[in-house]
Design a protein around this motif. Structure first.
Motif, PDB file in Angstrom:
ATOM      1  N   TYR A 159       1.239  -1.207  -0.097  1.00 25.48           N
ATOM      2  CA  TYR A 159      -0.395   0.285   0.050  1.00 25.48           C
ATOM      3  C   TYR A 159       0.908   1.532  -0.085  1.00 25.48           C
ATOM      4  O   TYR A 159       1.986   1.602   0.685  1.00 25.48           O
ATOM      5  CB  TYR A 159      -0.722   0.097   1.193  1.00 25.48           C
ATOM      6  N   GLN A 188      -3.412   3.674  13.328  1.00 24.30           N
ATOM      7  CA  GLN A 188      -2.611   4.352  13.193  1.00 24.30           C
ATOM      8  C   GLN A 188      -1.385   5.445  13.461  1.00 24.30           C
ATOM      9  O   GLN A 188      -1.866   6.193  14.394  1.00 24.30           O
ATOM     10  CB  GLN A 188      -2.413   5.139  11.592  1.00 24.30           C
ATOM     11  N   HIS A 229      -4.582   8.438   3.609  1.00 27.17           N
ATOM     12  CA  HIS A 229      -5.175   6.893   3.829  1.00 27.17           C
ATOM     13  C   HIS A 229      -4.578   5.733   2.494  1.00 27.17           C
ATOM     14  O   HIS A 229      -3.509   6.518   1.629  1.00 27.17           O
ATOM     15  CB  HIS A 229      -6.356   6.915   3.570  1.00 27.17           C
ATOM     16  N   PRO A 230      -4.393   4.568   3.301  1.00 24.64           N
ATOM     17  CA  PRO A 230      -3.740   3.842   2.421  1.00 24.64           C
ATOM     18  C   PRO A 230      -4.227   3.468   1.080  1.00 24.64           C
ATOM     19  O   PRO A 230      -5.659   3.117   1.237  1.00 24.64           O
ATOM     20  CB  PRO A 230      -3.540   2.826   3.796  1.00 24.64           C
ATOM     21  N   GLN A 239       0.377   5.709   1.244  1.00 22.58           N
ATOM     22  CA  GLN A 239      -0.243   6.553   2.033  1.00 22.58           C
ATOM     23  C   GLN A 239       0.746   7.675   1.801  1.00 22.58           C
ATOM     24  O   GLN A 239       1.672   8.418   2.502  1.00 22.58           O
ATOM     25  CB  GLN A 239       0.014   6.319   3.371  1.00 22.58           C
TER      26      GLN A 239
END
Lengths: 111, 113
Positions: free
Chosen positions: A35, B37, A42-43, A37
């Motif tokens: 992924y 996160q 966001h990823p 980011q």
């Protein structure tokens, strides 16, 4: 517990230089995903690797899955400023269906 | 087609307050996830759901509860917020549990004072 280690934590390159990030798992993985980011974002899914020794390319990005299915790498050729962001690998152990994310590699590109 | 949406985008709480984060997806995905996160720690799975009415614990579930009353919605609750819950929260969804990509929402930045 199951872990996916990712190095380096940061990489600062001159535009046009190459970049590589590596992931290593403590257990065998059924598949691994990558992924990206962007800062403040966001990823976003890039690719998934499933087979032992698999290599996939997306333009300047090359993804590899190790023969033992415990490691993976992402290589970017001739980086551009648009490549800036944090790259995460996410592995799925054979014994689980949960994705385990690496801590990410933050790429900075000097123009 | 909005994909995955999250509300609110930002929130500041005082220690002990409660709140609910809402995630919605319009892709008819069975599977939904909540991650947090933190700097230098990647994404850690809090809870996930394999379908309407079902939820399960992830890697870091303590202090959080979830509900999936409708297929398109996945709620994350903090009953008594603590400073350690200051983080960015991402919701994600996928059509498969094992092989498909996860689609992420834009995130909620939560600060607990």
């Amino acid at each position: 517990g199951q872990q996916v280690m990712q190095i380096p934590q940061y990489q600062h390159v001159q535009e046009g230089e190459d970049f590589t990030t590596y992931c290593n798992s403590s257990t065998t993985l059924s598949n691994i995903q990558w992924y990206k980011q962007r800062p403040g974002g966001h990823p976003v899914f890039l690719i998934q690797l499933v087979k032992s020794g698999e290599v996939k390319k997306q333009k300047r990005l090359t993804f590899q899955f190790g023969e033992a299915k415990k490691n993976s790498s992402l290589h970017i050729t001739a980086t551009q400023t648009t490549d800036v962001g944090t790259y995460f690998c996410a592995g799925r152990p054979d014994s689980s269906y949960k994705l385990i994310f690496g801590s990410g590699t933050r790429l900075l590109v000097r123009p | 087609n909005a994909g995955v949406t999250q509300t609110p985008k930002f929130r500041v709480l005082k220690t002990g307050q409660s709140m609910t984060l809402l995630c919605a997806q319009d892709m008819n995905h069975e599977y939904m996830y909540w991650y947090r996160q933190d700097p230098g720690m990647g994404l850690r799975l809090i809870h996930y759901s394999v379908g309407e009415g079902t939820t399960a614990k992830g890697e870091v579930p303590d202090g959080y509860n979830v509900s999936r009353l409708k297929k398109q919605n996945f709620l994350l609750g903090l009953e008594s917020a603590a400073p350690s819950q200051t983080s960015v929260y991402f919701c994600a969804s996928s059509s498969s549990l094992r092989y498909n990509e996860q689609f992420f929402g834009p995130g909620t930045r939560l600060t607990v004072l």
